[in-house]
Design a protein around this motif. Structure first.
Motif, PDB file in Angstrom:
ATOM      1  N   ALA A 136       0.840  -1.194  -0.314  1.00  0.00           N
ATOM      2  CA  ALA A 136      -0.102   0.056   0.119  1.00  0.00           C
ATOM      3  C   ALA A 136       0.692   1.091   0.038  1.00  0.00           C
ATOM      4  O   ALA A 136       2.020   1.348   0.490  1.00  0.00           O
ATOM      5  N   ASN A 137       0.102   2.294  -0.584  1.00  0.00           N
ATOM      6  CA  ASN A 137       0.887   3.635  -0.498  1.00  0.00           C
ATOM      7  C   ASN A 137       0.068   4.849  -0.011  1.00  0.00           C
ATOM      8  O   ASN A 137      -1.134   4.391   0.291  1.00  0.00           O
ATOM      9  N   GLN A 138       0.650   5.901   0.554  1.00  0.00           N
ATOM     10  CA  GLN A 138      -0.188   6.954   1.030  1.00  0.00           C
ATOM     11  C   GLN A 138      -1.741   7.229   0.006  1.00  0.00           C
ATOM     12  O   GLN A 138      -2.526   7.739   0.941  1.00  0.00           O
ATOM     13  N   ASP A 139      -1.329   7.464  -1.121  1.00  0.00           N
ATOM     14  CA  ASP A 139      -2.286   7.817  -2.154  1.00  0.00           C
ATOM     15  C   ASP A 139      -3.587   6.815  -1.841  1.00  0.00           C
ATOM     16  O   ASP A 139      -4.619   7.135  -2.336  1.00  0.00           O
ATOM     17  N   GLN A 140      -3.364   5.670  -1.286  1.00  0.00           N
ATOM     18  CA  GLN A 140      -4.591   4.394  -0.957  1.00  0.00           C
ATOM     19  C   GLN A 140      -5.230   4.612   0.183  1.00  0.00           C
ATOM     20  O   GLN A 140      -5.962   4.086   0.526  1.00  0.00           O
ATOM     21  N   LEU A 141      -4.619   5.595   1.231  1.00  0.00           N
ATOM     22  CA  LEU A 141      -5.042   5.606   2.378  1.00  0.00           C
ATOM     23  C   LEU A 141      -6.593   5.552   2.642  1.00  0.00           C
ATOM     24  O   LEU A 141      -6.978   4.859   3.466  1.00  0.00           O
ATOM     25  N   SER A 201      -7.257   5.475  10.106  1.00  0.00           N
ATOM     26  CA  SER A 201      -6.436   6.278   9.375  1.00  0.00           C
ATOM     27  C   SER A 201      -5.344   6.608  10.089  1.00  0.00           C
ATOM     28  O   SER A 201      -4.069   6.542   9.016  1.00  0.00           O
ATOM     29  N   GLU A 202      -5.149   6.713  11.215  1.00  0.00           N
ATOM     30  CA  GLU A 202      -3.950   6.735  11.920  1.00  0.00           C
ATOM     31  C   GLU A 202      -3.174   5.412  12.010  1.00  0.00           C
ATOM     32  O   GLU A 202      -1.841   5.305  11.682  1.00  0.00           O
ATOM     33  N   TYR A 203      -3.661   4.475  12.104  1.00  0.00           N
ATOM     34  CA  TYR A 203      -3.176   3.035  12.138  1.00  0.00           C
ATOM     35  C   TYR A 203      -2.732   2.683  10.745  1.00  0.00           C
ATOM     36  O   TYR A 203      -1.466   2.307  10.684  1.00  0.00           O
ATOM     37  N   PHE A 204      -3.448   2.664   9.659  1.00  0.00           N
ATOM     38  CA  PHE A 204      -2.887   2.384   8.538  1.00  0.00           C
ATOM     39  C   PHE A 204      -1.821   3.353   7.923  1.00  0.00           C
ATOM     40  O   PHE A 204      -1.083   2.936   7.430  1.00  0.00           O
ATOM     41  N   SER A 205      -2.136   4.471   8.198  1.00  0.00           N
ATOM     42  CA  SER A 205      -0.957   5.617   7.842  1.00  0.00           C
ATOM     43  C   SER A 205       0.418   5.238   8.199  1.00  0.00           C
ATOM     44  O   SER A 205       1.429   4.956   7.919  1.00  0.00           O
ATOM     45  N   TYR A 206       0.356   4.594   9.563  1.00  0.00           N
ATOM     46  CA  TYR A 206       1.517   4.019  10.386  1.00  0.00           C
ATOM     47  C   TYR A 206       2.363   2.931   9.710  1.00  0.00           C
ATOM     48  O   TYR A 206       3.295   2.908   9.341  1.00  0.00           O
TER      49      TYR A 206
END
Length: 273
Positions: A143-148, A167-172
Motif C-alpha cells: 500500500a501507499n499513502q495515496d491509497q490510505l 486512518s492513523e493506524y493504516f498511515s503508520y
C-alpha cells in the motif's frame, strides 16, 4: 515501604518491560501489547524510592500487564491481591484482567483472584515451514499513502472500526511498509498486515487481515495469510497472529495457512466482595 505511583512516561519502565517479556513462554499478541498497552494507564511500584515493578490498566478497568521484580521485598501475590480487591488509593477501579497463557506468572496471579474467566482469543504461531499443494498465496501489493482513504473506507465497511483510528493506524503501517492490498477488477477485496516489532519480539512478525464480506467463504483469507507467511519467512521472521474465540472462519483460514493455536488470551473477572 511500598508506594504505588502513576507512571508519566513509559521510558521510566523500559528495563522492567524488557524483564517482563523475557519471562514469557511464547510471543505475545502485538495488538494487545504494542497497541492497547501504551494507551493504558501505567502505575509503578516503589520500595524506598526504587522502582521494582509496574502494572497497566485500560480505560475499561482491566489490567493488561503486571510485573514485580524478583528483588522486591513484597510478595507478588500480596501486591496483586491488594490491587485486585481495589484497596489501592492510587490505582483506578479495576474489574478484571486480560492475560495470555504465555504469561505464566501474571496468569497465576489472575487465577488467584478471579471469579470467572473466558477465552477471548486464540494465539497462533508458525511451528514448521508451510507446505501445501491445494492453495497458493495471493499476489498482494504494498500500500501507499495515496491509497490510505481507500483502505480506511474498506475497513470501516467490513469491520466497523473507527475511521479516525484506522486512518492513523493504516498511515503508520504504510510508512513502515507493513500493509498490503488485494484488488480484483480495481476493487480492494482484502488487506494484509505483516507488522514487525521494534523491540522485545524482533524475531517475529505479527499478521493481520480483513476480507470483504462479499468475498468471504471463497478461500481468500487463507491465500492472503499464506502470502503474508511467505513475506515474514523471506525476512527470516516467524509469523504469529490471533483471532477472537468465536471467529470460526478466521480460525479455519489460519490453520490452513500453517499456523497453530498454541496459546490463548483469557478475560478474567475479579471478585470485589
Amino acid at each position: 515501604m511500598l508506594e504505588i505511583k502513576t507512571i508519566n512516561t513509559l521510558e521510566e519502565i523500559n528495563e522492567l518491560k524488557r524483564q517482563y517479556f523475557e519471562q514469557t513462554t511464547a510471543p505475545l499478541d502485538g495488538m494487545w501489547h504494542f497497541g492497547f498497552v501504551p494507551t493504558s494507564s501505567h502505575f509503578g511500584f516503589y520500595e524506598d524510592d526504587t522502582l521494582i515493578g509496574y502494572c497497566c490498566i485500560n480505560a475499561d478497568g482491566y489490567m493488561l500487564q503486571f510485573y514485580l521484580s524478583p528483588t522486591a521485598d513484597i510478595q507478588a501475590r500480596e501486591l496483586f491481591t491488594l490491587i485486585a480487591e481495589q484497596n489501592s488509593l492510587v490505582v483506578d477501579s479495576i474489574q478484571g484482567a486480560f492475560v495470555s497463557t504465555a504469561e505464566p506468572h501474571y496468569l497465576s496471579l489472575c487465577l488467584d483472584n478471579s471469579t470467572s474467566f473466558k477465552v477471548n482469543a486464540l494465539m497462533y504461531q508458525q511451528v514448521a515451514p508451510y507446505a501445501s499443494e491445494s492453495a497458493s498465496g495471493l499476489d498482494l501489493t504494498l500500500a501507499n499513502q495515496d491509497q490510505l482513504a481507500e483502505f480506511v473506507e474498506f475497513a470501516v465497511s467490513n469491520i466497523g472500526a473507527s475511521a479516525q483510528w484506522l486512518s492513523e493506524y493504516f498511515s503508520y503501517l504504510i510508512k513502515r511498509e507493513e500493509l498490503w492490498g488485494y484488488w480484483k477488477e480495481d476493487q480492494l477485496m482484502a488487506t494484509g498486515e505483516c507488522r514487525l516489532f521494534d523491540e522485545h519480539q524482533t524475531e517475529y512478525a505479527d499478521l493481520g487481515m480483513i476480507v470483504a464480506e462479499s468475498e468471504r467463504g471463497q478461500g481468500i483469507a487463507t491465500r492472503v495469510l499464506i502470502r503474508l507467511v511467505s513475506i515474514a519467512n523471506e525476512r527470516g521472521l516467524v509469523p504469529i497472529c490471533s483471532t477472537e474465540s468465536g471467529n470460526l472462519g478466521a480460525q479455519k483460514a489460519i490453520l490452513r495457512a500453517g499456523l497453530k493455536p498454541l496459546n490463548r488470551i483469557i478475560q478474567m473477572e475479579f471478585d470485589h466482595q
